[in-house]
Design an enzyme around this catalytic site. Structure first.
Site, mmCIF file in Angstrom:
data_model
loop_
_atom_site.group_PDB
_atom_site.id
_atom_site.type_symbol
_atom_site.label_atom_id
_atom_site.label_comp_id
_atom_site.label_asym_id
_atom_site.label_seq_id
_atom_site.Cartn_x
_atom_site.Cartn_y
_atom_site.Cartn_z
ATOM 1 N N HIS A 197 0.924 -6.595 -13.804
ATOM 2 C CA HIS A 197 0.085 -5.658 -14.687
ATOM 3 C C HIS A 197 -1.561 -6.359 -14.488
ATOM 4 O O HIS A 197 -1.688 -7.572 -14.792
ATOM 5 C CB HIS A 197 0.406 -5.689 -15.950
ATOM 6 C CG HIS A 197 -0.807 -4.982 -17.118
ATOM 7 N ND1 HIS A 197 -1.086 -3.831 -16.792
ATOM 8 C CD2 HIS A 197 -1.157 -5.413 -18.287
ATOM 9 C CE1 HIS A 197 -1.886 -3.510 -17.594
ATOM 10 N NE2 HIS A 197 -2.055 -4.455 -18.618
ATOM 11 N N HIS A 207 -5.699 -4.972 -14.533
ATOM 12 C CA HIS A 207 -6.753 -3.735 -14.862
ATOM 13 C C HIS A 207 -7.799 -3.640 -13.418
ATOM 14 O O HIS A 207 -8.931 -3.572 -13.755
ATOM 15 C CB HIS A 207 -7.790 -4.285 -16.109
ATOM 16 C CG HIS A 207 -6.901 -4.378 -17.234
ATOM 17 N ND1 HIS A 207 -7.589 -4.055 -18.381
ATOM 18 C CD2 HIS A 207 -5.696 -4.016 -17.541
ATOM 19 C CE1 HIS A 207 -6.547 -4.217 -19.527
ATOM 20 N NE2 HIS A 207 -5.515 -4.158 -19.016
ATOM 21 N N ASP A 258 2.671 4.781 3.174
ATOM 22 C CA ASP A 258 3.300 3.446 3.304
ATOM 23 C C ASP A 258 3.771 2.583 2.217
ATOM 24 O O ASP A 258 4.559 1.814 2.603
ATOM 25 C CB ASP A 258 2.042 2.476 4.056
ATOM 26 C CG ASP A 258 1.948 2.832 5.545
ATOM 27 O OD1 ASP A 258 2.876 3.732 6.323
ATOM 28 O OD2 ASP A 258 0.784 2.528 6.217
ATOM 29 N N HIS A 314 -5.407 2.947 -20.077
ATOM 30 C CA HIS A 314 -4.901 1.431 -20.117
ATOM 31 C C HIS A 314 -5.211 0.875 -18.437
ATOM 32 O O HIS A 314 -6.146 0.361 -18.336
ATOM 33 C CB HIS A 314 -3.516 1.236 -20.595
ATOM 34 C CG HIS A 314 -3.333 -0.343 -20.817
ATOM 35 N ND1 HIS A 314 -2.468 -0.852 -21.644
ATOM 36 C CD2 HIS A 314 -3.684 -1.431 -20.360
ATOM 37 C CE1 HIS A 314 -2.238 -2.015 -21.705
ATOM 38 N NE2 HIS A 314 -3.132 -2.609 -20.884
ATOM 39 N N TYR A 365 8.852 -0.725 10.786
ATOM 40 C CA TYR A 365 7.543 -1.497 10.680
ATOM 41 C C TYR A 365 7.858 -3.085 10.095
ATOM 42 O O TYR A 365 8.677 -3.559 9.678
ATOM 43 C CB TYR A 365 6.939 -0.892 9.491
ATOM 44 C CG TYR A 365 5.593 -1.630 8.999
ATOM 45 C CD1 TYR A 365 4.173 -0.926 9.861
ATOM 46 C CD2 TYR A 365 5.495 -2.662 8.362
ATOM 47 C CE1 TYR A 365 2.958 -1.401 9.564
ATOM 48 C CE2 TYR A 365 3.992 -3.268 8.159
ATOM 49 C CZ TYR A 365 2.864 -2.571 8.782
ATOM 50 O OH TYR A 365 1.596 -3.176 8.357
#
Lengths: 229, 229, 229, 229
Positions: free
Chosen positions: A94, A96, A119, A168, A226
């Protein structure tokens, strides 16, 4: 216990700062052990360049601290609930980060406008609904996970390893903490390029579905070609 | 074989990261030998700061790996076809650099708004058409080169060493891999400044043709007087 | 005298450059001693990477230099008056950081659009009125503090540790100089994300009041649970 | 000859790269000796991190190379003519820095929207007219200086140490090469903040004239009190 996982999760958290995804102490990565009984997560409010494996906190799925001298990240209940619902996820991040957060604040999904997006993310990156006052007051961090899970009712977290929580910021995930950081890096680039594309042309079209499928499949499909084996 | 070219191409690929043109592993540079029989290219999905000359892959113009332990870049068929069609090109670079990719995603050419642009690109940087579903499914990477070549029907790749592939990102080229990287750097700056100029004034005029000619000629014409001999 | 405070304030000023908040010599941090009799502040026009604790200037609340060989920051009278009015403030920072300054120049408050903002600032970051010609000519720097204090007539500086001076730039504060720098860092990020959010959607909504309260309280309220004790 | 000036000019040119004002080799600084007979300037097309004082080229005011093994910057005739017309100028810098160039390409002056601007430039930063085809073909670089001088018919180069050449980019100057670099740094910041301010509000007002005067005077006027003596 879990010495290797602590080292891995510590390195993932330090990588957040190295990739420019975090400012001050806004962001955290975690990883779950193979038995899915213990989660290793960043301690709350500790600067990234000071993090050592021994600072990592081990919690069980109910959130009880099993090992560690520091308080775990405030966002721990969100991570725990996501691990319970998204059973193939081994690591969660997580942050910001700026452009992904702009979309979260604008409460807009990130449209799939190009192959960089395809991708990594199989379609537009979704945004959750807002939490109600009751949801915020009763169990804010756990309910943050619940609105994510609700948003994924029709989505496969393996195909779409990212979400924007309204007002958020983003959560990303992957097979382990490092993969969740890589998805956070990709999400930020993709968000910045979507932002700029729509400044150039507010009606810039979504990527054609057949190109989206091709790019996603050549990297993540069963016949992926890939990268190295 | 081709030890010097491997070193050159390795250095060019590392320069992509040093110039901030790539994130994660999105981008690759290649070079062709003087006989135009072998191409040296980055291996797929390997981080830039880990690249060594020995990791470079040598392929022939049909795409068969002649030397190297790693799988070549997924974009190898695009590079190979471009070398076959653009016979004066010695090096090719593909990146997803941010501002150039925004224009590619908006499917807009980069207009020539100033002398920085004219110093490198003789006119607006073109954008290809989209690939059809059949083109994507049958031979995606080779057909990516084909839409570039198609777009250059009336353009001289020596005068215009860059193209935007619609919904994807830029390819640049030059006399060798290093020159193709330099053009990728210039393209990104030029794209960013075109972006910002049109934010200041959506109707900002193209550079006068006589200034464009002068800047391009003083650097690239037969009586060029920019730089050292 | 005040050796420890000089070291703290010196470090805070150097941190301004490390965080990318200042260009050339535009910016300064100060701290006040526990007795609130002496203020330690950056000398005027000295580059950040050359600053040593001995360069710091000690002034009293009337602005007389008590110790130091260099002239104090031009903005010293602004700092002094703010310390006199905001009695819980221990450190103050003034910078011309880019996005916060854009809002100051646009004479717009920074709206609270997300939880990053709520973590640091309890509501929109206010902007002062302009100074009149008389205010500028008579005591420009002191009057800059007066328009800030005037703007805070209905605001609590502990809940809102930042302000934008119209046509000028931000001032931030905190329990000490380091905290005021941290708030300047947060303000810049928050300003950048508000800027971008409103580019994506000019009508992007303010953060819900219940989420704002929750984030501010969990970090700054009496039952705060963010960070370590 | 001029060993000290070569060292100063070399350092100024290297500073261009350190401040992020240049990409590849787009930009150059020069200085004139006290007798105003010789100008020391960067050689053309040499990377900044390779520059040594001995690489600097000495030219006379007619542009003849007096000392140096390398060809001087292509922009030398522009520098020379500016030294002849702006007699208090001791150093000149030309870059293609991003935001200043965006305004030059949009052919818009940079409005004075805040005190950062007023600290360095006494009013809006002007933009020249375009050069005609004849002016470009006959003596492009010298005529670039002529349109600058023409634009300054009613302006004092000591009060306004910067100009934008239409469709090209900024030139800045000062008492020596280092001061001209400092003005190029300030110009870029001021351009970026003007850009962003007008994105926030297309009608953001100019800074009040009395604030502009105050800031310019406290730093540059005869009773200046900014910085150290």
């Amino acid at each position: 216990m879990l010495a290797e996982l602590k080292q891995h999760v510590c390195r993932a958290n330090r990588a957040l700062a190295e990739h420019g995804l975090v400012t001050l102490t806004f962001g955290n990565s975690s990883g779950i052990d193979a038995e899915r009984r213990h989660v290793v997560i960043k301690p709350s409010g500790v600067p990234y360049d000071k993090l050592e494996p021994d600072h990592m906190v081990v919690v069980d799925l109910e959130g009880s601290v099993i090992e560690g001298d520091l308080r775990p990240s405030t966002d721990t209940p969100t991570h725990l609930l996501l691990y319970q619902h998204f059973e193939h996820v081994g690591g969660i991040t997580h942050v910001h980060s700026r452009f992904a957060t702009m979309f979260a604040q604008a409460r807009r999904e990130i449209p799939c406008l190009g192959t960089t997006h395809a991708d990594h993310f199989n379609g537009p990156v979704p945004v959750t609904r807002s939490l109600s006052q009751v949801e915020v007051e009763q169990a804010y961090e756990a309910n943050t996970a619940r609105v994510i899970v609700e948003r994924f009712a029709q989505l496969d977290p393996s195909e779409m390893p990212a979400v924007l929580v309204a007002g958020h910021g983003p959560f990303t995930w992957g097979r382990d903490a490092a993969a969740s950081v890589e998805n956070a890096v990709a999400l930020e680039v993709v968000a910045e390029m979507a932002f700029g594309t729509r400044v150039i042309d507010a009606n810039a079209p979504d990527l054609e579905q057949h190109v989206l499928n091709k790019h996603h499949e050549r990297k993540h499909g069963k016949d992926a070609y890939y990268g190295q084996d």
